[in-house]
Design an enzyme around this catalytic site. Sequence first.
Site, PDB file in Angstrom:
ATOM      1  N   GLU A 125      41.681 -27.291 -25.637  1.00 25.19           N
ATOM      2  CA  GLU A 125      40.576 -27.522 -26.567  1.00 25.19           C
ATOM      3  C   GLU A 125      39.455 -28.319 -25.892  1.00 25.19           C
ATOM      4  O   GLU A 125      38.272 -28.021 -26.065  1.00 25.19           O
ATOM      5  CB  GLU A 125      41.108 -28.230 -27.831  1.00 25.19           C
ATOM      6  CG  GLU A 125      40.061 -28.718 -28.827  1.00 25.19           C
ATOM      7  CD  GLU A 125      39.140 -27.621 -29.381  1.00 25.19           C
ATOM      8  OE1 GLU A 125      39.378 -26.427 -29.140  1.00 25.19           O
ATOM      9  OE2 GLU A 125      38.132 -27.994 -30.017  1.00 25.19           O
TER      10      GLU A 125
ATOM     11  N   ASN B 214      23.830  -8.613 -43.010  1.00 33.54           N
ATOM     12  CA  ASN B 214      24.813  -9.228 -42.114  1.00 33.54           C
ATOM     13  C   ASN B 214      25.932  -8.231 -41.908  1.00 33.54           C
ATOM     14  O   ASN B 214      26.304  -7.545 -42.852  1.00 33.54           O
ATOM     15  CB  ASN B 214      25.454 -10.459 -42.768  1.00 33.54           C
ATOM     16  CG  ASN B 214      24.525 -11.643 -42.797  1.00 33.54           C
ATOM     17  OD1 ASN B 214      23.443 -11.604 -42.246  1.00 33.54           O
ATOM     18  ND2 ASN B 214      24.961 -12.697 -43.467  1.00 33.54           N
ATOM     19  N   GLY B 215      26.521  -8.218 -40.735  1.00 32.37           N
ATOM     20  CA  GLY B 215      27.648  -7.317 -40.500  1.00 32.37           C
ATOM     21  C   GLY B 215      27.239  -6.162 -39.609  1.00 32.37           C
ATOM     22  O   GLY B 215      26.189  -6.211 -38.955  1.00 32.37           O
TER      23      GLY B 215
ATOM     24  N   GLU C 169      31.682 -24.537 -23.849  1.00 28.57           N
ATOM     25  CA  GLU C 169      30.748 -23.955 -24.815  1.00 28.57           C
ATOM     26  C   GLU C 169      29.505 -24.797 -25.018  1.00 28.57           C
ATOM     27  O   GLU C 169      28.444 -24.258 -25.330  1.00 28.57           O
ATOM     28  CB  GLU C 169      31.428 -23.682 -26.159  1.00 28.57           C
ATOM     29  CG  GLU C 169      31.838 -24.909 -26.931  1.00 28.57           C
ATOM     30  CD  GLU C 169      32.385 -24.573 -28.321  1.00 28.57           C
ATOM     31  OE1 GLU C 169      31.828 -23.697 -28.982  1.00 28.57           O
ATOM     32  OE2 GLU C 169      33.363 -25.205 -28.735  1.00 28.57           O
TER      33      GLU C 169
ATOM     34  N   LYS D  78      35.585 -27.039 -25.385  1.00 30.42           N
ATOM     35  CA  LYS D  78      34.410 -27.814 -25.834  1.00 30.42           C
ATOM     36  C   LYS D  78      33.417 -27.964 -24.689  1.00 30.42           C
ATOM     37  O   LYS D  78      32.219 -27.770 -24.863  1.00 30.42           O
ATOM     38  CB  LYS D  78      34.813 -29.221 -26.316  1.00 30.42           C
ATOM     39  CG  LYS D  78      35.456 -29.345 -27.656  1.00 30.42           C
ATOM     40  CD  LYS D  78      34.566 -29.103 -28.836  1.00 30.42           C
ATOM     41  CE  LYS D  78      34.608 -27.657 -29.248  1.00 30.42           C
ATOM     42  NZ  LYS D  78      35.664 -27.236 -30.131  1.00 30.42           N
TER      43      LYS D  78
ATOM     44  N   LYS E 167      27.968 -19.938 -35.243  1.00 26.46           N
ATOM     45  CA  LYS E 167      28.991 -20.708 -35.930  1.00 26.46           C
ATOM     46  C   LYS E 167      30.101 -19.832 -36.494  1.00 26.46           C
ATOM     47  O   LYS E 167      31.266 -20.149 -36.400  1.00 26.46           O
ATOM     48  CB  LYS E 167      28.324 -21.502 -37.054  1.00 26.46           C
ATOM     49  CG  LYS E 167      29.264 -22.387 -37.837  1.00 26.46           C
ATOM     50  CD  LYS E 167      29.773 -23.512 -36.980  1.00 26.46           C
ATOM     51  CE  LYS E 167      30.830 -24.339 -37.654  1.00 26.46           C
ATOM     52  NZ  LYS E 167      31.639 -25.046 -36.644  1.00 26.46           N
TER      53      LYS E 167
ATOM     54  N   CYS F  53      25.109 -13.772 -38.993  1.00 26.83           N
ATOM     55  CA  CYS F  53      23.714 -13.982 -39.381  1.00 26.83           C
ATOM     56  C   CYS F  53      23.704 -14.694 -40.732  1.00 26.83           C
ATOM     57  O   CYS F  53      24.737 -14.895 -41.344  1.00 26.83           O
ATOM     58  CB  CYS F  53      23.002 -12.653 -39.510  1.00 26.83           C
ATOM     59  SG  CYS F  53      23.265 -11.566 -38.105  1.00 26.83           S
TER      60      CYS F  53
ATOM     61  N   TRP G 130      21.635 -13.133 -35.523  1.00 26.94           N
ATOM     62  CA  TRP G 130      22.288 -13.299 -34.221  1.00 26.94           C
ATOM     63  C   TRP G 130      22.572 -11.892 -33.744  1.00 26.94           C
ATOM     64  O   TRP G 130      23.386 -11.190 -34.322  1.00 26.94           O
ATOM     65  CB  TRP G 130      23.579 -14.098 -34.371  1.00 26.94           C
ATOM     66  CG  TRP G 130      24.160 -14.529 -33.074  1.00 26.94           C
ATOM     67  CD1 TRP G 130      23.795 -15.590 -32.311  1.00 26.94           C
ATOM     68  CD2 TRP G 130      25.259 -13.911 -32.386  1.00 26.94           C
ATOM     69  NE1 TRP G 130      24.579 -15.671 -31.199  1.00 26.94           N
ATOM     70  CE2 TRP G 130      25.480 -14.653 -31.206  1.00 26.94           C
ATOM     71  CE3 TRP G 130      26.061 -12.805 -32.636  1.00 26.94           C
ATOM     72  CZ2 TRP G 130      26.466 -14.320 -30.301  1.00 26.94           C
ATOM     73  CZ3 TRP G 130      27.040 -12.477 -31.726  1.00 26.94           C
ATOM     74  CH2 TRP G 130      27.241 -13.242 -30.570  1.00 26.94           C
TER      75      TRP G 130
ATOM     76  N   ARG H 180      24.245 -20.264 -38.530  1.00 25.47           N
ATOM     77  CA  ARG H 180      25.005 -19.010 -38.567  1.00 25.47           C
ATOM     78  C   ARG H 180      24.442 -17.964 -37.625  1.00 25.47           C
ATOM     79  O   ARG H 180      25.049 -16.922 -37.400  1.00 25.47           O
ATOM     80  CB  ARG H 180      25.003 -18.445 -39.984  1.00 25.47           C
ATOM     81  CG  ARG H 180      25.818 -19.253 -40.950  1.00 25.47           C
ATOM     82  CD  ARG H 180      25.841 -18.585 -42.282  1.00 25.47           C
ATOM     83  NE  ARG H 180      26.620 -17.364 -42.251  1.00 25.47           N
ATOM     84  CZ  ARG H 180      27.900 -17.296 -42.549  1.00 25.47           C
ATOM     85  NH1 ARG H 180      28.556 -18.371 -42.875  1.00 25.47           N
ATOM     86  NH2 ARG H 180      28.527 -16.152 -42.513  1.00 25.47           N
TER      87      ARG H 180
ATOM     88  N   HIS I 187      52.298 -24.150  -9.303  1.00 22.81           N
ATOM     89  CA  HIS I 187      52.421 -22.694  -9.195  1.00 22.81           C
ATOM     90  C   HIS I 187      51.107 -22.014  -8.854  1.00 22.81           C
ATOM     91  O   HIS I 187      50.956 -20.815  -9.084  1.00 22.81           O
ATOM     92  CB  HIS I 187      53.018 -22.116 -10.483  1.00 22.81           C
ATOM     93  CG  HIS I 187      54.387 -22.643 -10.777  1.00 22.81           C
ATOM     94  ND1 HIS I 187      55.471 -22.369  -9.984  1.00 22.81           N
ATOM     95  CD2 HIS I 187      54.841 -23.471 -11.743  1.00 22.81           C
ATOM     96  CE1 HIS I 187      56.545 -22.987 -10.461  1.00 22.81           C
ATOM     97  NE2 HIS I 187      56.179 -23.679 -11.528  1.00 22.81           N
TER      98      HIS I 187
HETATM   99  C1  F6R Z   1      34.687 -23.559 -30.854  1.00 19.25           C
HETATM  100  C2  F6R Z   1      34.576 -22.780 -32.082  1.00 19.25           C
HETATM  101  C3  F6R Z   1      35.185 -21.420 -32.113  1.00 19.25           C
HETATM  102  C4  F6R Z   1      35.881 -21.195 -33.477  1.00 19.25           C
HETATM  103  C5  F6R Z   1      36.346 -19.756 -33.605  1.00 19.25           C
HETATM  104  C6  F6R Z   1      37.102 -19.522 -34.886  1.00 19.25           C
HETATM  105  O1  F6R Z   1      34.096 -24.796 -30.997  1.00 19.25           O
HETATM  106  O2  F6R Z   1      34.002 -23.217 -33.029  1.00 19.25           O
HETATM  107  O3  F6R Z   1      36.075 -21.236 -31.067  1.00 19.25           O
HETATM  108  O4  F6R Z   1      36.946 -22.086 -33.585  1.00 19.25           O
HETATM  109  O5  F6R Z   1      35.229 -18.898 -33.555  1.00 19.25           O
HETATM  110  O6  F6R Z   1      36.325 -19.820 -36.000  1.00 19.25           O
HETATM  111  P1  F6R Z   1      36.949 -20.132 -37.416  1.00 19.25           P
HETATM  112  O7  F6R Z   1      37.745 -21.372 -37.300  1.00 19.25           O
HETATM  113  O8  F6R Z   1      35.764 -20.288 -38.336  1.00 19.25           O
HETATM  114  O9  F6R Z   1      37.811 -18.950 -37.775  1.00 19.25           O
END
Ligand code: F6R
Length: 717
Positions: free
Chosen positions: A586, A115-116, A593, A590, A712, A2, A88, A33, A609
């Site tokens: 990766e 937050n938390g 998500e 992408k 984020k 948050c 969030w 966030r 396999h």
């Molecule tokens: C995907 C994404 C997440 C972060 C993950 C770790 O696009 O952004 O998978 O990579 O939540 O976050 P950080 O790098 O901030 O520890």
Amino acid sequence: MCGIFGYCNYLVERSRGEIIDTLVDGLQRLEYRGYDSTGIAIDGDEADSTFIYKQIGKVSALKEEITKQNPNRDVTFVSHCGIAHTRWATHGQPEQVNCHPQRSDPEDQFVVVHNGIITNFRELKTLLINKGYKFESDTDTECIAKLYLHLYNTNLQNGHDLDFHELTKLVLLELEGSYGLLCKSCHYPNEVIATRKGSPLLIGVKSEKKLKVDFVDVEFPEENAGQPEIPLKSNNKSFGLGPKKAREFEAGSQNANLLPIAANEFNLRHSQSRAFLSEDGSPTPVEFFVSSDAASVVKHTKKVLFLEDDDLAHIYDGELHIHRSRREVGASMTRSIQTLEMELAQIMKGPYDHFMQKEIYEQPESTFNTMRGRIDYENNKVILGGLKAWLPVIRRARRLIMIACGTSYHSCLATRAIFEELSDIPVSVELASDFLDRKCPVFRDDVCVFVSQSGETADTMLALNYCLERGALTVGIVNSVGSSISRVTHCGVHINAGPEIGVASTKAYTSQYIALVMFALSLSDDRVSKIDRRIEIIQGLKLIPGQIKQVLKLEPRIKKLCATELKDQKSLLLLGRGYQFAAALEGALKIKEISYMHSEGVLAGELKHGVLALVDENLPIIAFGTRDSLFPKVVSSIEQVTARKGHPIIICNENDEVWAQKSKSIDLQTLEVPQTVDCLQGLINIIPLQLMSYWLAVNKGIDVDFPRNLAKSVTVE
Ligand code: F6R
Ligand code: UD1
């Protein structure tokens, strides 16, 4: 997860309208966030009254709600404190009643944004309900507000008119879990409390006059204070102290330097923080901006102070006081007021429709910035200021453990082989949550590398604490300067990619990748046998920003593919091998998500396999077929696909004869990218997938900066 924002003006006259706009604007910059609901609390029209406005959805919905409520915007305040939050959901659905600020009672005597997660909130809630408090939300935060009121009232009844920060210490004593917290109360007009444990908070300071010193003293209870009274024991019973807290409390009582009570610290209330002293001792007009993220403060001021865990900041009368409940040996006695080097323009969208698109396009520049000042291309040397002194210790490690989550984990996978090759140290790559679940053995001669864009990810942070407890050397590869991981690790590298606001990580991935390659290069700079390989990689790195620029030109073709062949598909397979396996994972993440399309990264060698069963003429497949030592094996995997009527899209190097030939006889398409050194090719190959996920999502009308169910910065386990 948050976002928190607070604004205090002291001797700086502001209308209510201006205060609302400042709070709402602060939230807007934090929206990435967490964004399922928002809210603010400000002073009301009557003395002792508070206005709370909340709304589900984005900040724009809150703006509408406030307009609808139509408060008198023209009333002015010479001094005032307001708090705000963007949420969030973790406890309770995104409903208006669950939005923050949460309040102690219908009179709003104490209002809190948080937050938390408070892990013992159920116990606290039960206790408070037993004492007659009525809860109106499903949040853990509401029990904090009610706890404030309860402790305020019990202390008052016992004759203790507590200072706001003393009251807060009593509240914190009851809380278990993590928090970044702001509290405002009509009993403490124009004051605000900001405190943190495991969740970031910083305070921006804006003043016309120059600050006298660039630090704030930390204040402790007096060493020789007498036996503290326990105001919570009003019924001869401690109020909900967990066993751990109770022990700490007892120990503190014996040492006479732990928490309560008013008399112990009374004199501190009047000690003035040196930074805010004016030359002649007269009050100085000043504004404070409290936030969980520098992005919302930088517009107002670049002078900021980062709070540390367990710091309790008390803002009142134009002063900022930082209290701690006890002295710790070796702990810093001051918090410095630093100057942020972040420009507001850096966090704006510029000409792009979405932050994600902007960040994809920023990569020629962000990758350059990661290397700037750190690579001497003339002499083929890499110097990482944050690691230089630690390299001899790291070289003696018995193994390197790389620990991260999501995209950051993929950057570890992408560089693991080059680490092993250059350093001759065994490397394991771990997902932070799994690493903790397994209680993986860690030893003093291990070096643990934590990779994180935000530097605040809870799982990664917990793994870091776990490794610190076991005596390992910890290294951070982090984007956010001043973040928890960056501060808690022994040493590390800031990837310098600039703020990443889009929820999907793009430029942080390429910069983490480069930072890790530079780390591996630094480890091998004493090896004669590796000289040629090092030179090849360093010269390769030099060309990367330009090559990324070139790949970005593929956008029109990718956009078209997304609008035609890939449109309305349910699933997509990505094939990669060796260095390209990480790119496949990766790329798949992408796509999942952002576009909500099922997508899977598969190690090409594993096709036979099991996965081959999925392949037919309908399943879209993208394969990484760029040149490296595994190229013949990749070609053979792709032939297995085409033999089953699959018609893959191949990401290959420009003018590659093999693919040119094959496309004459087999149904395949190519996306051509520039060639680089094998261990760097993943930096180039991921770009088309970033663009593809972006366009698949945009074509579906999805707001790529706010994908569903994601935030984020994941600051809960
Ligand atoms: C995907 C994404 C997440 C972060 C993950 C770790 O696009 O952004 O998978 O990579 O939540 O976050 P950080 O790098 O901030 O520890
Ligand atoms: C530093 C400065 C940079 C300046 C350069 C000039 C900072 C943040 N960076 O960059 O502005 O231009 O010197 O020489 O002030 N660290 C950790 N954990 C992490 C990341 C970093 O402990 O996760 C530590 C490093 O060990 C180092 C410090 O933070 O002590 C700064 O790291 P970094 O920014 O990478 O260092 P430089 O590149 O030298």
